[in-house]
Write an enzyme that holds these catalytic residues in place. Structure first.
Site, PDB file in Angstrom:
ATOM      1  CG  PHE A  77      -0.679  -5.301   9.733  1.00 27.38           C
ATOM      2  CD1 PHE A  77      -1.353  -6.257   8.986  1.00 27.38           C
ATOM      3  CD2 PHE A  77       0.419  -5.692  10.482  1.00 27.38           C
ATOM      4  CE1 PHE A  77      -0.930  -7.576   8.981  1.00 27.38           C
ATOM      5  CE2 PHE A  77       0.850  -7.011  10.479  1.00 27.38           C
ATOM      6  CZ  PHE A  77       0.171  -7.959   9.725  1.00 27.38           C
ATOM      7  CE  LYS A  86       2.849  -7.381   3.607  1.00 22.88           C
ATOM      8  NZ  LYS A  86       2.330  -8.677   4.067  1.00 22.88           N
ATOM      9  CG  ASP A 107       3.282  -0.408   7.353  1.00 25.49           C
ATOM     10  OD1 ASP A 107       3.868  -0.821   6.327  1.00 25.49           O
ATOM     11  OD2 ASP A 107       2.946  -1.159   8.283  1.00 25.49           O
TER      12      ASP A 107
END
Length: 417
Positions: free
Chosen positions: A126, A229, A203
Site C-alpha cells: 500500500f 475496514k 500492516d
C-alpha cells in the site's frame, strides 16, 4: 460445486454468523455492498454509543469523564488483542492513524537495531507504507530495499529471504496485499527476519477482523492496522498498534507526547516514557471516534476470528468459482490467489475495462472498488455479507458484460481511497 442461487441460499441458512447481519444498518436496503475491505458497514449499536459519549459523558459529565476516557486506548486495545489479533493484554493500543502508528514503530524499531542501515519493504505494498519507509530512510540516511511481489499472487518468500542480511534493521510488510488479497505467512516471515537479526513491522489493515494474525503464537514484533475496514469503526477511525511485551521497554518512539509520559498528570518538565505499551501513545485520544471503534471491536471479537476467517474463505471461494464459470469468456481473469489458505477476504478480477465495469456495477446497485492498473476488487465482509449477495453481485456483473453496458462509461477515474 453447485453454483446455483439455491445452493448459495442453503449456505446462508447454515451460516453460524448469520445472526450478526441484523446488527448492521442498511443491510436490507437492496444494496449489494462488496467493499467491506475499504469501509465497513455501520453497526446498529454505534449511534447510541457515540450519543452516550456526546450527551452523557461530555454533555453532563464534562471533565469528570476523563477517568474513563484516559483508559479507552488500552481498554479497546485489549479487546482487539484477545478477540482479533491473538495477542496478550497490554500489547495493543488504539491511537492515532495507521500512518502515524507505522511511523512511530518504524523509527522505534530502527533505533533498536543500531549499526543497521537498510529498511526492507514490498514494492507492491500500500502506498502510504512505502512512502513512510522512504521518508524515514531519507531522514536517517538509510537505504530502502524494495522486494518485488507478483501483482496477483503476492510475495515470494525466497525473494524476501534474498533481501535479508546483517544490514537490515526493519522489514515492513502487509499480512494481506491490498490489491490482490494475497496472504503472507506471518509466522514464517517473522522467523526469517529474526534469523537475520531484523524486526518485522506488520500492516494488518486488510487482515484484522478477516483473517487470524495469531501475533503471540507467531512471535511477531510489531504491527499496526486500521479499524474502519473489517472492524467497522467508521470513516477515519483511529488505528491500533501492537508491540510485543518483551520489546516494550527496549523501544522509544519518536513522538514524545504527554499521553506517553509516565505520570502524565504530574506535568513533569522532562519526558520519561511510561511503562509498557502506554509509552507508544502521543496525545489525547479522539474520544468520540473511539466509542465507535469499541463497538466494532467487540462485535468482531464476539463473532470470533476463526469463524470469520472460515466464512471469508467460503465467500471468496464462491466468488472465484462464479468468475471462472461465468466470466472467463468475457476476458475476466481472477487476479488473486486461488488457494483459500493464501487469500484474505477480498478478490480482484482483472479486465481491460475494470474501471468502466466498476461504474456500471455501482449504477446497478453493487458497490465494489477499482485498483490500478485494471482490477475490479470485491470485498465481501464475513460479518454481514451473505452468500446470495455474492451470487447476485456476480450475476449483475455477468449481465453487464453480456449486454456490453460498461462500454458507455468514460475512462476518466475519480479519486479512490
Amino acid at each position: 460445486m453447485d453454483l446455483s442461487r439455491a445452493a448459495a441460499a442453503a449456505l446462508d441458512d447454515a451460516d453460524p454468523l448469520a445472526g450478526f447481519r441484523s446488527r448492521f444498518a442498511g443491510v436490507d436496503d437492496g444494496l449489494l455492498y462488496m467493499d467491506g475491505n475499504s469501509l465497513g458497514r455501520l453497526p446498529v449499536e454505534t449511534p447510541a454509543a457515540v450519543a452516550r459519549v456526546v450527551e452523557e459523558e461530555w454533555g453532563r459529565g464534562l471533565v469528570g469523564s476523563w477517568s474513563s476516557w484516559v483508559e479507552q486506548s488500552r481498554r479497546i486495545g485489549d479487546v482487539l488483542a484477545a478477540g482479533v489479533l491473538g495477542a496478550r493484554p497490554g500489547e495493543v493500543l488504539v491511537a492515532d492513524t495507521t500512518s502515524v502508528d507505522l511511523y512511530k514503530l518504524l523509527v522505534a524499531g530502527a533505533d533498536a537495531r543500531p549499526g543497521r542501515d537498510v529498511l526492507v519493504c514490498c514494492a507492491d505494498d500500500f502506498p502510504t507504507d512505502r512512502y513512510i519507509v522512504a521518508g524515514v530512510a531519507q531522514a536517517r540516511g538509510m537505504t530502502v530495499r524494495e522486494v518485488d511481489a507478483h501483482i496477483d499472487t503476492g510475495l515470494d518468500l525466497d525473494v524476501l529471504t534474498a533481501a535479508l542480511d546483517e544490514r537490515v534493521a526493519v522489514v515492513v510488510l502487509s499480512q494481506v496485499a491490498y490489491r490482490s488479497g494475497a496472504l503472507v505467512d506471518l509466522a514464517e516471515v517473522t522467523r526469517l527476519a529474526r534469523d537475520a537479526g531484523a524486526l518485522v513491522l506488520w500492516d494488518l489493515s486488510h487482515a484484522a477482523g478477516a483473517v487470524p494474525a495469531d501475533l503471540t503464537a507467531a512471535g511477531a514484533d510489531l504491527a499496526v492496522g486500521c479499524t474502519y475496514k473489517y472492524l467497522n469503526g467508521g470513516p477515519g477511525a483511529p488505528a491500533f498498534l501492537y508491540v510485543r511485551q518483551e520489546l516494550q521497554e527496549q523501544l522509544r518512539q519518536p513522538i514524545w507526547g504527554w499521553f506517553g509520559q509516565r505520570d502524565q498528570f504530574d506535568m513533569g518538565t522532562a519526558y520519561d516514557p511510561a511503562d509498557g505499551v502506554d509509552r507508544f501513545a502521543v496525545g489525547t485520544p479522539p474520544v468520540v471516534a473511539m466509542a465507535a471503534v469499541e463497538v466494532g471491536a467487540r462485535l468482531t471479537a464476539e463473532a470470533g476470528i476463526g469463524r470469520l476467517a472460515a466464512k471469508g474463505q467460503a465467500l471468496t471461494g464462491l466468488l472465484v468459482a462464479l468468475a471462472d464459470a461465468w466470466l472467463a469468456g468475457d476476458g475476466v481473469t481472477v487476479a488473486s490467489p486461488r488457494e483459500a489458505a493464501r487469500r484474505g477476504s477480498h478478490v480482484s478480477l482483472a479486465h481491460p475495462q475494470a474501471w468502466q465495469l466498476t461504474q456500471a456495477l455501482v449504477d446497478r446497485g453493487v458497490v465494489p472498488d477499482f485498483r490500478t492498473p485494471d482490477r475490479l476488487r470485491l470485498g465481501p465482509a464475513p460479518l454481514y455479507t451473505r452468500f446470495v449477495d455474492v451470487w447476485d453481485a456476480m450475476d449483475r456483473l455477468r449481465t453487464v458484460l453480456a449486454e456490453g453496458a460498461h462500454h458507455g462509461y468514460p475512462t476518466a477515474r475519480r479519486r479512490v481511497t
